[in-house]
Design a protein around this motif. Structure first.
Motif, PDB file in Angstrom:
ATOM      1  N   ALA A 137       0.822  -1.213   0.000  1.00  0.00           N
ATOM      2  CA  ALA A 137       0.000   0.000   0.000  1.00  0.00           C
ATOM      3  C   ALA A 137       0.857   1.263   0.000  1.00  0.00           C
ATOM      4  O   ALA A 137       0.570   2.215  -0.739  1.00  0.00           O
ATOM      5  N   TYR A 138       1.908   1.287   0.815  1.00  0.00           N
ATOM      6  CA  TYR A 138       2.743   2.483   0.861  1.00  0.00           C
ATOM      7  C   TYR A 138       3.608   2.638  -0.386  1.00  0.00           C
ATOM      8  O   TYR A 138       4.015   3.752  -0.723  1.00  0.00           O
ATOM      9  N   ALA A 139       3.865   1.550  -1.106  1.00  0.00           N
ATOM     10  CA  ALA A 139       4.560   1.667  -2.390  1.00  0.00           C
ATOM     11  C   ALA A 139       3.685   2.438  -3.376  1.00  0.00           C
ATOM     12  O   ALA A 139       4.188   3.254  -4.156  1.00  0.00           O
ATOM     13  N   VAL A 140       2.371   2.204  -3.328  1.00  0.00           N
ATOM     14  CA  VAL A 140       1.443   2.954  -4.177  1.00  0.00           C
ATOM     15  C   VAL A 140       1.449   4.426  -3.770  1.00  0.00           C
ATOM     16  O   VAL A 140       1.506   5.314  -4.624  1.00  0.00           O
ATOM     17  N   GLU A 141       1.392   4.704  -2.469  1.00  0.00           N
ATOM     18  CA  GLU A 141       1.419   6.103  -2.031  1.00  0.00           C
ATOM     19  C   GLU A 141       2.734   6.767  -2.430  1.00  0.00           C
ATOM     20  O   GLU A 141       2.740   7.921  -2.873  1.00  0.00           O
ATOM     21  N   ALA A 142       3.843   6.052  -2.298  1.00  0.00           N
ATOM     22  CA  ALA A 142       5.141   6.621  -2.684  1.00  0.00           C
ATOM     23  C   ALA A 142       5.123   7.026  -4.158  1.00  0.00           C
ATOM     24  O   ALA A 142       5.648   8.079  -4.525  1.00  0.00           O
ATOM     25  N   GLU A 143       4.502   6.206  -4.983  1.00  0.00           N
ATOM     26  CA  GLU A 143       4.378   6.529  -6.412  1.00  0.00           C
ATOM     27  C   GLU A 143       3.504   7.777  -6.607  1.00  0.00           C
ATOM     28  O   GLU A 143       3.835   8.668  -7.391  1.00  0.00           O
ATOM     29  N   LEU A 144       2.404   7.853  -5.861  1.00  0.00           N
ATOM     30  CA  LEU A 144       1.482   8.988  -5.986  1.00  0.00           C
ATOM     31  C   LEU A 144       2.137  10.308  -5.583  1.00  0.00           C
ATOM     32  O   LEU A 144       1.898  11.338  -6.206  1.00  0.00           O
ATOM     33  N   ILE A 145       2.927  10.269  -4.508  1.00  0.00           N
ATOM     34  CA  ILE A 145       3.508  11.512  -4.000  1.00  0.00           C
ATOM     35  C   ILE A 145       4.914  11.762  -4.539  1.00  0.00           C
ATOM     36  O   ILE A 145       5.508  12.803  -4.261  1.00  0.00           O
ATOM     37  N   GLY A 146       5.464  10.776  -5.269  1.00  0.00           N
ATOM     38  CA  GLY A 146       6.795  10.955  -5.843  1.00  0.00           C
ATOM     39  C   GLY A 146       7.903  10.925  -4.818  1.00  0.00           C
ATOM     40  O   GLY A 146       8.939  11.566  -5.001  1.00  0.00           O
ATOM     41  N   LEU A 205      -3.454   3.636   7.371  1.00  0.00           N
ATOM     42  CA  LEU A 205      -4.561   2.993   6.680  1.00  0.00           C
ATOM     43  C   LEU A 205      -3.971   2.407   5.411  1.00  0.00           C
ATOM     44  O   LEU A 205      -3.394   3.133   4.602  1.00  0.00           O
ATOM     45  N   VAL A 206      -4.093   1.088   5.263  1.00  0.00           N
ATOM     46  CA  VAL A 206      -3.480   0.414   4.120  1.00  0.00           C
ATOM     47  C   VAL A 206      -4.488  -0.522   3.473  1.00  0.00           C
ATOM     48  O   VAL A 206      -5.198  -1.250   4.145  1.00  0.00           O
ATOM     49  N   VAL A 207      -4.551  -0.441   2.155  1.00  0.00           N
ATOM     50  CA  VAL A 207      -5.422  -1.315   1.367  1.00  0.00           C
ATOM     51  C   VAL A 207      -4.562  -1.943   0.285  1.00  0.00           C
ATOM     52  O   VAL A 207      -3.762  -1.250  -0.362  1.00  0.00           O
ATOM     53  N   HIS A 208      -4.723  -3.249   0.100  1.00  0.00           N
ATOM     54  CA  HIS A 208      -3.936  -3.920  -0.935  1.00  0.00           C
ATOM     55  C   HIS A 208      -4.272  -3.315  -2.297  1.00  0.00           C
ATOM     56  O   HIS A 208      -5.450  -3.065  -2.590  1.00  0.00           O
ATOM     57  N   PRO A 209      -3.251  -3.060  -3.127  1.00  0.00           N
ATOM     58  CA  PRO A 209      -3.520  -2.450  -4.432  1.00  0.00           C
ATOM     59  C   PRO A 209      -4.562  -3.204  -5.259  1.00  0.00           C
ATOM     60  O   PRO A 209      -5.343  -2.569  -5.982  1.00  0.00           O
ATOM     61  N   SER A 210      -4.624  -4.515  -5.137  1.00  0.00           N
ATOM     62  CA  SER A 210      -5.608  -5.271  -5.922  1.00  0.00           C
ATOM     63  C   SER A 210      -7.031  -5.090  -5.410  1.00  0.00           C
ATOM     64  O   SER A 210      -7.991  -5.449  -6.090  1.00  0.00           O
ATOM     65  N   ALA A 211      -7.169  -4.534  -4.211  1.00  0.00           N
ATOM     66  CA  ALA A 211      -8.497  -4.322  -3.614  1.00  0.00           C
ATOM     67  C   ALA A 211      -8.850  -2.842  -3.507  1.00  0.00           C
ATOM     68  O   ALA A 211      -9.846  -2.480  -2.878  1.00  0.00           O
TER      69      ALA A 211
END
Length: 155
Positions: free
Chosen positions: A24-33, A85-91
């Motif tokens: 989940a935080y890998a997705v946020e890291a991508e979003l915020i750069g 708050l973490v949600v799996h990217p597939s969900a």
């Protein structure tokens, strides 16, 4: 979806929470750069050392009985702090994060609930604003890493 309190000390659940948090935080890291989000780099021992309460949501969409999302928070006399708050990217985008935050709000017992997220994490900001959280402001927590702070005041 089933939401229940869990403990990161339970095996293999602790490892599953850590893997979920990293995804989940890998997705946020991508979003915020920026990948300097502290929970993105935690070890299982570091995750377990946090004095947090946890709830997890299981969903058929995440696989049979697997954790699709989780929320962790700290409680004080007058305030509840949603720490993660973490949600799996597939969900993602299926209401799991919303349901978890609503459960924390229901358990807050009239106390103010606060949360912070990356300034450029638009999906998280929409979630909190849609649930009635008010923007308190933003701050630079480490050089060039900005967060926004929100509060929910029960009616």
């Amino acid at each position: 979806m089933i939401i229940r309190e869990v403990s990161p000390y339970d095996d293999p659940l602790g490892g599953e929470l850590l893997a979920l948090q990293r995804a989940a935080y890998a997705v946020e890291a991508e979003l915020i750069g920026d990948d300097r989000i502290p929970p993105l780099h935690e070890s299982l021992d570091e995750l377990r050392a946090q004095r947090l309460r946890w709830m997890a949501a299981t969903s058929d969409d995440a696989g049979s009985g697997r954790v699709a999302g989780a929320v962790a928070w700290e409680e004080g006399d007058g305030e509840v702090d949603i720490n993660r708050l973490v949600v799996h990217p597939s969900a993602a985008r299926r209401g799991i994060g919303r349901a978890l935050v609503q459960e924390v709000l229901a358990r807050a017992g009239g106390r103010r609930v606060v949360v912070a997220t990356g300034r450029d994490n638009v999906p998280a900001r929409r979630l909190y604003e849609g649930l009635g959280f008010t923007l308190l402001g933003e701050s630079e927590v480490i050089p060039e890493l900005w967060i926004v702070n929100y509060a929910y005041h029960p009616h």
